[in-house]
Enzyme design. Structure first.
Site, PDB file in Angstrom:
ATOM      1  N   LYS A  57       2.447  -3.417   7.469  1.00 27.55           N
ATOM      2  CA  LYS A  57       2.502  -3.289   5.787  1.00 27.55           C
ATOM      3  C   LYS A  57       4.099  -3.030   5.106  1.00 27.55           C
ATOM      4  CE  LYS A  57       0.992  -4.280   2.822  1.00 27.55           C
ATOM      5  NZ  LYS A  57       0.237  -6.093   2.291  1.00 27.55           N
ATOM      6  N   TYR A  93      -1.889  -0.420  11.227  1.00 26.13           N
ATOM      7  CA  TYR A  93      -1.681  -1.504   9.503  1.00 26.13           C
ATOM      8  C   TYR A  93      -0.072  -1.368   8.803  1.00 26.13           C
ATOM      9  CZ  TYR A  93      -3.009  -0.885   5.204  1.00 26.13           C
ATOM     10  OH  TYR A  93      -3.054  -1.586   3.258  1.00 26.13           O
ATOM     11  N   THR A 134       0.757  -0.791  -0.334  1.00 28.40           N
ATOM     12  CA  THR A 134      -0.476   0.329  -0.243  1.00 28.40           C
ATOM     13  C   THR A 134       0.666   1.617  -0.122  1.00 28.40           C
ATOM     14  OG1 THR A 134      -1.395   1.175   1.446  1.00 28.40           O
ATOM     15  CG2 THR A 134      -0.256  -0.257   2.486  1.00 28.40           C
ATOM     16  N   ASP A 135       0.887   2.333  -0.573  1.00 26.51           N
ATOM     17  CA  ASP A 135       1.297   3.503  -0.244  1.00 26.51           C
ATOM     18  C   ASP A 135       1.126   4.427   1.092  1.00 26.51           C
ATOM     19  OD1 ASP A 135      -1.172   4.419  -0.048  1.00 26.51           O
ATOM     20  OD2 ASP A 135      -1.261   5.666  -1.593  1.00 26.51           O
ATOM     21  N   GLU A 136      -0.189   3.676   1.291  1.00 22.22           N
ATOM     22  CA  GLU A 136       0.549   4.377   3.097  1.00 22.22           C
ATOM     23  C   GLU A 136       1.594   4.172   4.021  1.00 22.22           C
ATOM     24  OE1 GLU A 136      -3.507   3.319   5.103  1.00 22.22           O
ATOM     25  OE2 GLU A 136      -4.872   2.511   3.918  1.00 22.22           O
TER      26      GLU A 136
END
Length: 349
Positions: A161, A157, A130-132
């Protein structure tokens, strides 16, 4: 070519499975069938001879080894993950177990298998992220996440990741496992589990409930139609350079408030209320703790190296998505009874 997909009964995973099966790949779906999984996502291909399903929990290494040895994949696409930020705030342990320990287990199973079959150059382990993991961007739209952006995760989260991304890179550098990685922006589209912003907005609107927007609604995300993403993932799996990562975005930045207003306008058009407009139901609620201000993807690398770019505009994708939910109540109605759905999560701080 045989692809083993982890998390293939989830939102993005099922889109990948459906597309890969339709293109003639042999696809093996490994999924633990936790709360957000839905085998109905795969009803259109479940009887195809090039599709098979194994109920496997990535926290159980022996079960992974057995599935890999049974099916002997040419590639593994690792999508299985706990992914809802609000749930990670309330219960981070599941995210540590699945996203970190689960990734370790599938990496070790892949490495063991790859070494046992002679370390073939053509094998691929594709880790989907993810870009998060990159943190929060300023509102200056000239600044975007690239593959070189330093990691700065700000939720349980995104931290889990980020850890999984580092593990995958380490298994490439230390053991030579042929890996590729990708980091995507926010996905949306058909079969989106009804706890994320877009399906929550659509379904609450239809039910006459408040449409909750965190804070003042100014937080910006880049929106990627899930079927575009599935196409990009298969391209990265096939042709991505080993050891390299690829950012995948939709080139569709929108604030949460603008997005919800756009959904309301589409619903006004396709399913009008007898009195008033759906935007009348918008309600501002307390912000999410540590809410990142903005995400935006620079997808230059995947476009230049692999020739991929998104095909669905945000306006087109939102129309498709609203229409799909209007036409598929038998899919989403039972999911509203699952644990946590329809409740405000992420407040236990």
């Amino acid at each position: 070519m045989r692809i083993l997909v982890t998390g293939g009964a989830g939102f993005i995973g099922s889109a990948v499975v459906r597309l890969a099966v339709s293109r003639g790949y042999d696809v093996v779906n490994l999924d633990a069938l936790t709360y957000a999984a839905c085998l109905e996502n795969l009803a259109s291909i479940e009887d195809q001879p090039n599709y098979s399903f194994e109920k496997v929990d990535l926290r159980q290494r022996n079960a992974i080894d057995e599935a890999v040895e049974k099916h002997k994949p040419d590639a593994i696409m690792h999508l299985a993950a706990e992914s809802h930020v609000d749930r990670s705030i309330d219960g981070p342990e599941d995210f540590i177990d699945t996203n970190i320990k689960g990734t370790y287990n599938i990496l070790e199973a892949a490495r063991s298998y790859w070494e046992r079959i002679g370390r073939p150059d053509g094998f691929r382990f594709h880790h989907i992220s993810t870009d998060e993991v990159f943190g929060s961007l300023p509102m200056d739209k000239s600044v975007k996440f690239t593959e070189e952006t330093p990691y700065d995760p700000r939720s349980p989260y995104s931290a889990s990741k980020a850890a999984s991304d580092h593990l995958v890179r380490a298994w490439n550098a230390t053991y030579g496992l042929p890996v590729v990685l990708s980091n995507c922006s926010n996905n949306y589209g058909p079969y989106h589990f009804p706890e994320k912003l877009i399906p929550v907005t659509i379904l609450n609107a239809l039910a006459g409930k408040p449409l909750p927007i965190y804070g003042d609604g100014s937080n910006i995300r880049d929106w990627l139609y899930v079927e575009d993403h599935a196409d990009a993932l298969i391209e990265v799996m096939k042709n991505g350079q080993v050891g390299r990562s690829y950012n995948i975005g939709g080139n569709n930045e929108a604030s949460n408030l603008d997005l919800v207003n756009a959904l309301c306008a589409i619903l006004d058009e396709l399913h009008p209320k007898s009195i008033g407009n759906y935007a009348d139901q918008i309600t501002f609620v307390a912000d999410r703790p540590g809410h990142d201000a903005r995400y935006a993807i620079d997808a230059t690398r995947i476009q230049d190296e692999l020739g991929w770019e998104p095909t669905v505009t945000l306006e087109e994708g939102l129309h498709k998505t609203v229409r799909w939910y209007l036409d598929n109540e038998t899919w989403w109605r039972p999911l509203q009874q699952r644990e946590g759905v329809g409740k405000r999560l992420g407040t236990k701080v």
